[in-house]
Design an enzyme around this catalytic site. Structure first.
Site, PDB file in Angstrom:
ATOM      1  N   VAL A 177       0.877  -1.166   0.000  1.00 43.73           N
ATOM      2  CA  VAL A 177       0.000   0.000   0.000  1.00 43.73           C
ATOM      3  C   VAL A 177       0.909   1.208   0.000  1.00 43.73           C
ATOM      4  O   VAL A 177       1.673   1.413   0.935  1.00 43.73           O
ATOM      5  CB  VAL A 177      -0.884   0.035   1.257  1.00 43.73           C
ATOM      6  N   GLY A 220      -7.678   2.796  -2.062  1.00 42.61           N
ATOM      7  CA  GLY A 220      -6.949   1.759  -1.332  1.00 42.61           C
ATOM      8  C   GLY A 220      -7.464   1.472   0.056  1.00 42.61           C
ATOM      9  O   GLY A 220      -6.718   0.965   0.891  1.00 42.61           O
ATOM     10  N   GLU A 442     -11.787  22.137 -29.697  1.00 42.11           N
ATOM     11  CA  GLU A 442     -10.644  21.801 -28.830  1.00 42.11           C
ATOM     12  C   GLU A 442      -9.553  22.867 -28.931  1.00 42.11           C
ATOM     13  O   GLU A 442      -8.904  23.199 -27.942  1.00 42.11           O
ATOM     14  CB  GLU A 442     -10.087  20.417 -29.172  1.00 42.11           C
ATOM     15  N   HIS A 445     -10.366  25.637 -26.566  1.00 41.25           N
ATOM     16  CA  HIS A 445      -9.958  25.348 -25.185  1.00 41.25           C
ATOM     17  C   HIS A 445      -8.463  25.561 -25.025  1.00 41.25           C
ATOM     18  O   HIS A 445      -8.003  26.238 -24.106  1.00 41.25           O
ATOM     19  CB  HIS A 445     -10.234  23.881 -24.836  1.00 41.25           C
ATOM     20  N   ASP A 516     -18.997  20.945 -20.987  1.00 37.34           N
ATOM     21  CA  ASP A 516     -18.328  22.183 -20.596  1.00 37.34           C
ATOM     22  C   ASP A 516     -19.285  23.087 -19.833  1.00 37.34           C
ATOM     23  O   ASP A 516     -18.952  23.632 -18.782  1.00 37.34           O
ATOM     24  CB  ASP A 516     -17.851  22.954 -21.833  1.00 37.34           C
TER      25      ASP A 516
END
Ligand code: ADP
Ligand code: ZN
Length: 671
Positions: A177, A220, A442, A445, A516
């Site tokens: 871990v 975890g 895109e 952005h 968006d």
């Protein structure tokens, strides 16, 4: 139940059905017979109020308004009525109508409010009656179908616990871990307690009975609980909270009892209840139905935990990602007295989780595992431990698909893309027109982000259609916990960049910006409602409803709600204007990026630098830059003293065994 037990036969049921039908139609008739005529709002204002025919208004049950007419005004009814949406809007509209008609105060009809039973209560009984009839019927049918006494066996096995037990050499240990050192330290005490309880009892200490591990999915929690059992070398019993929720009364508590007796039999051991929020919800909250059964189950859980004493030697761990809805009684001392939070790992944590999961993989010889782990950690902001495990496994699968005999860096990069964006859709061919739109979206952005100081640095943009969308851009968020208003605004503007670009270049907008817009709306509401960042609304913070949650009542007034809505709109439209201005200035740049995107489909940061020049703001991108000033390059150097010993102890053990362990954790590679 035997056949003769039941005094009714099928004929009786037919009578019952007939009676129910008769009663309900009588009710319906009575209900509708006596009502006046329904009119529209317009009629109400002009025909009735305007001509002074109204004696008074009765608002009934906040649902409709009964207009009592002055005697003799209307020949065929003594009153008329209309429905209203809410009392609030009704009052506002009425006021407006009076103003419009120029009606003085003294001429306005009186308004009275009343509640009356409109028969809906009786009506609401009808389904219940039908249901009871149906249940009786099925019960009877059920007992006919099966032989005598056979129903009981089923009910008995229901109450058995569904918990699963892992005994003997659980090979998950603390070293498997990674990235949650504080949590490990907290939970280590339990290991010690299970191993030498005497030490605590001699001092007269009361041992904590349990801990709640809280945090987002995949960080975890289960792994840590299992590792605790592994370290202490005791059996590990797991159960999922939802397994206690059954339709039948009494099954939940019975399963809890059964599970705890199983734990006591196997003591010392660890009992892990995953998703405890399924049973541990606050009692008496606003949830309806099935509640008392869930409460009984929770009560049984509390009783069982109280029943443990210091010599029982059972540690109860629970996992949840909603600690806020747990019943406070669960956290009382003597029950789950510790709360351990495990969040998403930071960059150092991610590097060490990568190290764990890289261990069993066969990499190309020139790849150094530690260096690779750090590099990947910088590329995977926001990933949980489970995501990282997934990336490592995907990389191996991709390598296998390419028939490579070792995994290289390219495979890892593809795996990250795959985990973020979903499967590449080779078959989904976009129309050239659509592809162009996606590219400009895109590019919008990317360019907006490039020239906004507080936007996250860009890592990659792609217009290859994937399972989760048509195009995507990947960013490197700073690991930042506090944001200013300006920073949030820059982020909103970058998110709006896609739609703005579509508007600038094509003069039309498409449905592609829905996600968006949702993000922008969420951010705007959060700023105003939660973070107190709006001047008019002020320094207040209310809870926003979570997704999928039923909102019963807003914690603020209608007026505040209206103010909030207007302010949200203002904020978003300001951000939109700002983005529009920015991208209009940078129109040539957006175009360049879009054209290159259409040509190459994927652009990384180097392409962007080549097209737009260096970004005018400082930014971090490598592992070393990110961890600078956070005390040490490695997560392990920040290990608390106690844990170092644990890790040392582990290192002394046989190394080949460790390798087996690691292979197990990463979920079994296909080769
Ligand atoms: P949770 O119970 O918090 O939802 P799990 O414990 O089931 O998450 O984690 C799922 C998988 O993700 C684990 O089996 C492991 O492979 C990986 N994982 C998650 N967190 C870590 C971590 N801190 N270190 C190593 N592996 C992790
Ligand atoms: Zn977009």
């Amino acid at each position: 139940m035997q056949k003769g037990d039941f005094p009714w036969n099928e004929k009786d049921f037919r009578y019952l059905a007939l009676t129910v039908a008769g009663v309900s139609s009588a009710l319906l008739y009575y209900y509708f017979r006596n009502t006046g005529r329904e009119i529209s709002w317009k009629d109400f204002v002009h025909r009735y109020v305007g001509r002074g025919m109204v004696d008074r208004l009765e608002v009934v049950n906040k649902q409709y308004v009964r207009v009592i007419l002055v005697p003799g005004a209307d020949t065929d009814a003594s009153y008329v009525w209309f429905n209203i949406g809410s009392v609030d809007t009704f009052e506002r509209n009425l006021e407006a109508a009076y103003m419009e008609l120029g009606l003085g105060l003294s001429h306005r009809p009186a308004v009275v409010y009343s509640t009356e039973s409109d028969g809906s209560f009786l009506m609401s009984m009808v389904p219940t009656l039908l249901l009871i009839g149906f249940l009786l019927f099925t019960l009877r049918r059920g007992s006919l179908g099966r032989g005598p006494g056979s129903g009981r066996g089923g009910a008995f096995s229901m109450s058995e616990s569904t918990a699963k037990m892992m005994k003997d050499n659980i090979d998950v240990k603390f070293k498997d871990v990674a990235g949650c050192e504080e949590a490990k330290l907290e939970i280590m005490e339990f290991v010690n307690f299970l191993k030498n309880p005497q030490q605590y009892q001699d001092l007269g200490a009361k041992i904590p009975k349990g801990a709640v591990l809280s945090g987002p999915p995949g960080t975890g929690k289960t792994l840590l609980a299992k590792a605790t059992a592994g370290e202490a070398n005791v059996p590990f019993i797991t159960v999922n909270g939802s397994e206690f929720l059954e339709m039948f009364v009494g099954v939940g508590p019975a399963r809890v009892r059964d599970m705890f007796s199983m734990a006591r039999k196997n003591a010392p051991c660890i009992l892990f209840i995953d998703e405890i929020d399924a049973v541990g919800r606050k009692r008496g909250g606003g949830n309806f139905g099935g509640q008392s059964e869930q409460e009984n189950t929770l009560n049984q859980l509390l009783v069982e935990m109280d029943g443990f004493n210091t010599v029982t030697n059972v540690v109860v761990l629970a996992g949840t990602n909603r600690p806020d809805i747990l019943d406070p009684a669960l956290m009382r001392p003597g029950r789950f007295d510790r709360q351990i939070y495990i969040g998403h790992p930071d960059i150092k944590g991610r590097a060490s989780i990568f190290k764990v999961h890289l261990r069993p993989l066969k990499l190309e010889p020139e790849l150094d595992k530690d260096a690779l782990a750090r590099k990947m950690a910088a590329l995977t902001p926001g990933f949980s431990g489970a995501d990282i495990a997934n990336v490592c496994n995907e990389a191996a699968l991709i390598a296998a698909r390419h028939l490579s005999d070792a995994i290289n860096q390219k495979h890892f990069e593809q795996a990250i893309e795959r985990v973020i964006g979903g499967l590449e859709k080779k078959t989904q061919v976009l129309q050239p027109e659509e592809k162009k739109t996606v590219a400009y979206h895109e590019a919008g952005h990317a360019t907006a982000g490039w020239f906004l100081e507080h936007a996250d640095p860009l890592l990659k943009v792609s217009i290859i259609p994937r399972g989760k969308g048509l195009g995507y851009a990947q960013y490197l968020p700073r690991e930042q916990y506090l944001y200013t208003k300006e920073q949030l605004l820059d982020r909103m503007c970058m998110t709006l960049g896609g739609r703005v670009s579509e508007e600038i270049f094509f003069g039309r907008i498409t449905t592609g910006a829905q996600d968006d817009l949702r993000k922008v709306t969420q951010s705007a509401y959060a700023q105003i409602v939660q973070f107190g960042m709006n001047e008019k609304v002020g320094q207040v913070s209310f809870d926003l409803p979570r997704q999928g949650e039923m909102v019963l009542e807003k914690p603020y007034s209608e007026a505040t709600a209206r103010l909030i809505d207007t302010e949200v709109r203002t904020l978003i439209s300001e951000a939109y204007q700002r983005t529009y201005q920015l991208l209009s200035e940078k129109k040539a740049e957006v175009e360049k990026v879009a054209l290159r995107l259409l040509e190459k489909e994927v652009l990384d940061k180097n392409d962007m630098v080549e097209l737009l020049g260096k970004r005018p703001f400082a930014e971090k991108s490598t592992y070393e830059e990110f961890v600078e000033g956070t005390g040490g390059e490695d997560e392990d150097t920040t290990l608390p003293e106690g844990l170092k010993d644990w890790n040392q102890e582990r290192k002394d053990k046989d190394e080949s065994q460790d390798e087996q362990v690691a292979r197990q954790i990463s979920g079994g590679m296909p080769f």
